[in-house]
Design an enzyme around this catalytic site. Structure first.
Site, PDB file in Angstrom:
ATOM      1  N   TYR A  24       0.808  -1.065   0.017  1.00  0.00           N
ATOM      2  CA  TYR A  24      -0.133   0.183   0.150  1.00  0.00           C
ATOM      3  C   TYR A  24       0.831   1.174   0.023  1.00  0.00           C
ATOM      4  CZ  TYR A  24      -4.420  -2.514   1.204  1.00  0.00           C
ATOM      5  OH  TYR A  24      -5.540  -3.148   1.211  1.00  0.00           O
ATOM      6  N   HIS A  48      -7.537  -8.094  -2.790  1.00  0.00           N
ATOM      7  CA  HIS A  48      -8.884  -7.302  -2.539  1.00  0.00           C
ATOM      8  C   HIS A  48      -8.754  -5.929  -2.711  1.00  0.00           C
ATOM      9  CE1 HIS A  48      -6.755  -6.904   1.113  1.00  0.00           C
ATOM     10  NE2 HIS A  48      -7.230  -5.805   1.297  1.00  0.00           N
ATOM     11  N   ARG A 103      -3.607 -12.004   3.254  1.00  0.00           N
ATOM     12  CA  ARG A 103      -4.844 -11.364   2.886  1.00  0.00           C
ATOM     13  C   ARG A 103      -5.006 -11.837   1.344  1.00  0.00           C
ATOM     14  NH1 ARG A 103      -8.044  -7.896   4.261  1.00  0.00           N
ATOM     15  NH2 ARG A 103      -9.539  -9.567   3.720  1.00  0.00           N
ATOM     16  N   HIS A 116     -10.712  -2.442  -1.424  1.00  0.00           N
ATOM     17  CA  HIS A 116     -11.509  -2.003  -0.222  1.00  0.00           C
ATOM     18  C   HIS A 116     -12.770  -1.116  -0.986  1.00  0.00           C
ATOM     19  CE1 HIS A 116      -9.037  -3.313   3.301  1.00  0.00           C
ATOM     20  NE2 HIS A 116      -8.002  -3.100   2.354  1.00  0.00           N
ATOM     21  N   TYR A 148      -1.111  -9.747   0.541  1.00  0.00           N
ATOM     22  CA  TYR A 148      -0.033  -9.618   1.277  1.00  0.00           C
ATOM     23  C   TYR A 148      -0.197 -10.159   2.491  1.00  0.00           C
ATOM     24  CZ  TYR A 148      -3.419  -6.131   2.874  1.00  0.00           C
ATOM     25  OH  TYR A 148      -4.631  -5.602   3.295  1.00  0.00           O
TER      26      TYR A 148
HETATM   27 FE   LIG Z   1      -6.305  -4.416   2.585  1.00  0.00          FE
END
Ligand SMILES: [Fe+3]
Lengths: 245, 212
Positions: free
Chosen positions: A114, A166, A163, A168, A153
């Site tokens: 991110y 995905h 995870r 959000h 990740y």
């Molecule tokens: Fe996330």
């Protein structure tokens, strides 16, 4: 009495949504209320109204993550990764489209990193990718984003928690009663059933509402694959005007 | 028409899309400055009232506190409130003196404190003529919160109005009602009244959260 005060929404099924306290997702343990929610049997104007973002000025690429961020406008190129489109409709539980409502999304880059001060994952930042998008739905409730498929990740929960890929997604809907934040997963991802955050849901059909489906019909030749992801917000009930006349 | 990822209920009504936590990186999407991203043309943020807004200017600050008593440093809040005359202004407009909607976030730099710059809302008159005491509807999102929490901020210096508010009094426990009171701290220096509203997610003094 204003029309808004006559509004009623289908009650939110709190057994369908994840419970607040889900020990498999460790952070929820200290962040979940222990007291019961106080039910407002008669929601008021405060709960039945909400913001309308039709006048929010947006940039031309706010829904195009392939173009809306360049660390260095001269040298950064297109983002690395699998080009995709993500589109769908915002509808209510009765299938009624929700026009002109704000849909916002954010995601990791193709490596699962991110662009956030706090993300320290080993995977590199992509100089051509920010990871944020927003748009208003059109008259029929459609929204659309162009982006890259995010990477999975790892995260600190169990010893080896990952995870699934995905995105959000945040949607407002007609009032603050319909407010919802969720995540879109990708059809066929083997990490979905292993994820402690996905597992906060008890019903596999509830998980299915969060899975974007490959939409070959809307994929673009020699350009990108498309995923279809509809967002269903609480249905607005037809009201009885008891005190009419 | 059946939607691709929508699940029908037995009676044909669709199921709501399920909620998931906003996660630790919610700022990338909803609070770009906090994530370290450049602003877009217009952002939705924590100044609900500009200099020209009517009403008593106030600053609301607070923390979100978890069940261990620790500050939640990655919470994001949304506010929805009436203007000084008790009317909601649904049409968001960055150029308007007042907006009913705003967002804020706890930040590590601010030691986990969030802030709204607004005006004191007026009492909202309901269709039956009853009045709700001045309040700000707050929604809390954070990592570890699986579905957002809804609460209301009331003002401790509005005790008469609070006593007559149908929603405040819908809370059965008088003790728990106190968790919704913002405390007047002090003038922030420039004539702006400052209120503190700490949100306790769990345990002693747990804030009242609503289902509606
Ligand atoms: Fe996330």
């Amino acid at each position: 009495m204003s029309d808004i005060e006559n509004r009623r929404f289908v009650p939110r099924d709190r057994n369908w949504h994840p419970a607040p306290h889900t020990p498999g997702y460790k952070t929820s343990v200290a962040r979940s209320p222990r007291q019961a929610l106080v039910s407002l049997l008669k929601p008021t104007l405060s709960e039945l109204s909400g913001p309308d973002f039709q006048n929010l000025r947006m940039g031309p690429h706010d829904n195009d993550l392939l173009l809306n961020f360049r660390e260095d406008p001269q040298h950064s190129g297109l983002p690395i990764g699998e080009r995709i489109m993500m589109h769908g409709r915002v509808i209510d539980q009765f299938g009624k489209p929700i026009p002109h409502t704000l849909v916002e999304m954010w995601q990791a880059n193709a490596g699962g990193r991110y662009r956030h001060k706090k993300d320290q994952y080993l995977a590199p930042l992509d100089p051509g990718f920010g990871g944020v998008g927003r748009c208003l739905t059109d008259e029929q409730g459609w929204y659309r984003f162009r982006t890259i498929r995010p990477g999975p990740y790892p995260w600190p929960n169990d010893i080896n928690s990952w995870r699934p890929a995905h995105i959000h997604v945040s949607v407002m809907g007609p009032s603050i009663s319909t407010r919802l934040i969720t995540q879109m997963y990708f059809e066929g991802d083997p990490l979905i059933p292993l994820c402690p955050i996905v597992q906060t849901l008890r019903d596999p059909e509830a998980v299915a509402t969060m899975v974007g489906r490959l939409d070959m019909a809307h994929s673009r030749t020699m350009d990108c694959l498309t995923y279809r992801f509809d967002l269903v917000v609480r249905g607005e009930l037809q009201t009885w005007f008891e005190n009419q006349g | 028409m059946q939607q691709p990822n929508a699940q029908p209920m037995a009676d044909g009504v669709l199921r709501e899309t399920a909620s998931q936590t906003a996660g630790p990186y919610v700022h990338i999407g909803l609070a770009l400055d906090i994530a370290g991203l450049p602003p877009r043309e217009q952002e939705i943020w924590n100044r609900l009232a500009g200099d020209q807004a009517e009403g008593e200017r106030i600053e609301v600050i607070g923390r979100v506190i978890d069940g261990n008593g620790d500050t939640v440093r990655d919470a994001l809040l949304e506010a929805w409130q009436a203007d000084a005359s008790g009317e909601y202004q649904p049409r968001f407009d960055s150029d308007a003196p007042f907006n009913s909607f705003g967002r804020t976030a706890a930040t590590v730099e601010n030691d986990g404190e969030w802030q709204f710059l607004t005006i004191k809302p007026g009492a909202v008159t309901l269709g039956n003529g009853r009045q709700m005491a001045p309040h700000i509807n707050l929604t809390v999102f954070a990592r570890g919160i699986n579905i957002h929490l809804n609460t209301r901020l009331y003002f401790e210096d509005e005790s008469e109005a609070n006593a007559g508010c149908p929603v405040f009094n819908a809370i059965e426990s008088p003790t728990r009602r106190q968790t919704l009171l913002a405390r007047r701290e002090s003038d922030s220096g420039d004539g702006v009244e400052r209120y503190r509203f700490d949100i306790r997610l769990q345990g002693e003094g747990e804030t009242v959260f609503f289902d509606f």
